[in-house]
Design an enzyme around this catalytic site. Structure first.
Site, PDB file in Angstrom:
ATOM      1  N   ASP A 102      -1.886 -18.772  33.521  1.00 59.23           N
ATOM      2  CA  ASP A 102      -1.548 -17.516  34.194  1.00 59.23           C
ATOM      3  C   ASP A 102      -0.538 -16.737  33.351  1.00 59.23           C
ATOM      4  O   ASP A 102      -0.619 -16.730  32.130  1.00 59.23           O
ATOM      5  CB  ASP A 102      -1.036 -17.819  35.611  1.00 59.23           C
ATOM      6  CG  ASP A 102      -0.901 -16.592  36.480  1.00 59.23           C
ATOM      7  OD1 ASP A 102      -1.936 -16.034  36.894  1.00 59.23           O
ATOM      8  OD2 ASP A 102       0.240 -16.178  36.747  1.00 59.23           O
ATOM      9  N   TYR A 109       6.215  -9.487  36.759  1.00 61.30           N
ATOM     10  CA  TYR A 109       5.212  -8.497  36.350  1.00 61.30           C
ATOM     11  C   TYR A 109       5.883  -7.174  35.984  1.00 61.30           C
ATOM     12  O   TYR A 109       5.551  -6.554  34.969  1.00 61.30           O
ATOM     13  CB  TYR A 109       4.197  -8.284  37.473  1.00 61.30           C
ATOM     14  CG  TYR A 109       3.303  -9.480  37.694  1.00 61.30           C
ATOM     15  CD1 TYR A 109       2.090  -9.587  37.035  1.00 61.30           C
ATOM     16  CD2 TYR A 109       3.686 -10.509  38.545  1.00 61.30           C
ATOM     17  CE1 TYR A 109       1.269 -10.695  37.223  1.00 61.30           C
ATOM     18  CE2 TYR A 109       2.883 -11.627  38.738  1.00 61.30           C
ATOM     19  CZ  TYR A 109       1.674 -11.712  38.071  1.00 61.30           C
ATOM     20  OH  TYR A 109       0.890 -12.821  38.249  1.00 61.30           O
ATOM     21  N   HIS A 155      -9.066 -20.494  37.745  1.00 58.88           N
ATOM     22  CA  HIS A 155      -7.784 -20.038  37.207  1.00 58.88           C
ATOM     23  C   HIS A 155      -6.691 -21.097  37.319  1.00 58.88           C
ATOM     24  O   HIS A 155      -5.821 -21.180  36.458  1.00 58.88           O
ATOM     25  CB  HIS A 155      -7.375 -18.764  37.953  1.00 58.88           C
ATOM     26  CG  HIS A 155      -6.156 -18.095  37.413  1.00 58.88           C
ATOM     27  ND1 HIS A 155      -6.085 -17.609  36.125  1.00 58.88           N
ATOM     28  CD2 HIS A 155      -4.947 -17.840  37.978  1.00 58.88           C
ATOM     29  CE1 HIS A 155      -4.895 -17.056  35.933  1.00 58.88           C
ATOM     30  NE2 HIS A 155      -4.179 -17.192  37.031  1.00 58.88           N
TER      31      HIS A 155
END
Length: 451
Positions: free
Chosen positions: A212, A354, A412
């Site tokens: 990730d 982020y 994922h």
């Protein structure tokens, strides 16, 4: 003239010389460099308050008929999950599970950093080299995501002369690692904190595995500290050099030429998939604190928000399934993540990773990722990974790519759901890397002896 212009466009500026900064509150203070044992323990009052909040969840809107999970988390199944959380999820048992491996706290850059550190059994080490392996998680994960990998990595393989010592930090702002008080803690800066941790543990060099957004941290660390990173392994190798982006565009236009046959269809469809499924990324990259208010206040809301992304990450067709893929999900392990982030009040700070990357230009504008990664690297792709890049594009960013493998299953969160496949890929990468190293040593020795 045109060729001169193109050449000048590809010349990179000198690599930024980044150094560890102070991220704690107020003025800079010396770190407490001691390494202190740690055990997870929440007051009973916190658990009671959480259960009260779950029991007080308002009635949820009914989903549209035959909509499955296409509008987000289906509230019929959300009610079932809340009932499971309240009646079957036993925090005492899960707390014992989360404490099953040794854990520690140390202060780096003004922040308490939590990490799991597991060494192989001393009786199994004789005659083998113990290699430090740094595992870097992403969002919304915590170190327990890698727990299935630990015994697979620290137990010797037959006829193999090495095994692993595993270090798994909680990223700053996640769970038991302190949140920064200052802006700018992006992936590169986090990488420096993790490098300092490895140095404090007396490792002169080490290998990395990432998943990730942890991959962005590992990539930055490999660029900034190539003298210390011996090898980089990842389930999400995102190529960002200008040359690699050129090949990505070519692959989009001519997939039959540039994309590996098993992934052509997936590669063609992933652009529309990103548009449909990355709204969360835009929110967390722009206004994480706004989103954080809602998710911090409502454990049910945080669970729905998080689980919907987990389900999508494990199966790209999840939203078309009646149960969204929940029957294949280990609800206990995913609720562990949710519990830790919610109880430690680090929901908002975990979202900010982020914003710090996008705001600093480390993704937009490329920043440090325009530089190639020259350390030995391996990229492994599972079937339902959220993004895929063909080998020709990856090789343009990872100049020393030793392994590039495609698996017909998994998603994922491979460490949770395909730990054996993933651990085998890590073992095989290190075998390849060590053979290459031995060959270089042998070649240098021959050159010297004939000199």
């Amino acid at each position: 003239m045109l060729s001169c212009y193109i050449y000048s466009f590809t010349i990179l500026p000198p690599l930024p010389q980044l150094h560890l900064k102070y991220w704690g509150p107020g003025n800079e203070k010396p770190d407490d460099q001691s390494i202190r044992p740690f055990r997870i323990r929440f007051p009973e009052s916190d658990i009671i308050q959480l259960k009260n909040r779950l029991n007080s969840t308002r009635s949820l809107s009914h989903p549209l008929e035959n909509s499955n999970f296409q509008y987000g988390f289906n509230t019929y199944y959300m009610n079932d999950l809340l009932d499971f959380w309240i009646t079957e999820y036993n925090w005492t048992e899960r707390e014992a599970y989360l404490n099953k491996f040794p854990q520690y706290i140390t202060e780096i850059g003004g922040l308490d950093l939590h990490f799991v550190h597991v060494k192989p059994n001393p009786s199994q080490v004789k005659g083998k080299e113990v290699l430090p392996l740094l595992l870097i998680h992403g969002w919304p994960s915590i170190p327990s995501e890698f727990f299935h990998l630990i015994p697979l990595l620290t137990t010797p393989h037959p006829n193999v002369d090495f095994l692993f010592e595993v270090i798994i930090p909680s990223l700053p702002g996640f769970g038991f690692s302190k949140s920064p008080s200052k802006k700018g803690l992006n992936a590169a800066e986090m990488g420096l904190i993790l490098d300092e941790l490895m140095e404090r543990l007396s490792f002169e060099s080490y290998h990395i595995h990432t998943e990730d957004i942890g991959s962005a941290i590992g990539m930055a660390l490999s660029i900034l500290r190539p003298d210390r990173v011996r090898g980089f392994h990842s389930t999400l190798c995102v190529p960002f050099t200008l040359k690699s982006m050129f090949y990505t565009v070519l692959s989009t236009l001519f997939p039959r030429i540039f994309v590996e046959e098993p992934r052509r269809e997936m590669f063609a469809k992933q652009w529309s998939f990103w548009i449909e499924e990355t709204g969360y990324l835009h929110m967390q990259s722009t206004k994480p604190d706004t989103v954080g208010v809602a998710l911090t206040d409502s454990p049910a809301g945080f669970a729905a928000y998080t689980l919907e992304k987990v389900l999508t990450g494990e199966n790209k067709q999840a939203k078309f399934l009646p149960d969204g893929g929940l029957k294949d999900l280990n609800k206990l392990e995913v609720l562990d993540n949710i519990m830790v982030l919610w109880l430690t009040k680090t929901v908002t700070s975990s979202l900010r990773i982020y914003a710090e990357n996008f705001n600093s230009g480390y993704f937009i504008g490329l920043g440090i990722y325009q530089y190639p990664i020259n350390v030995p690297s391996a990229c492994v792709w599972f079937k339902d990974e959220i993004a895929y890049f063909p080998q020709i594009a990856v090789e343009a960013s990872f100049s020393n790519l030793l392994s590039f493998n495609l698996y017909p299953k998994g998603g994922h969160f491979a460490a949770l759901n395909e730990p054996k496949l993933l651990s085998d890929d890590i073992w095989n990468f290190i075998k390849i890397l060590r053979r290459k190293t031995d060959q270089r040593i042998c070649l240098r020795s021959n050159i010297t002896s004939h000199g």
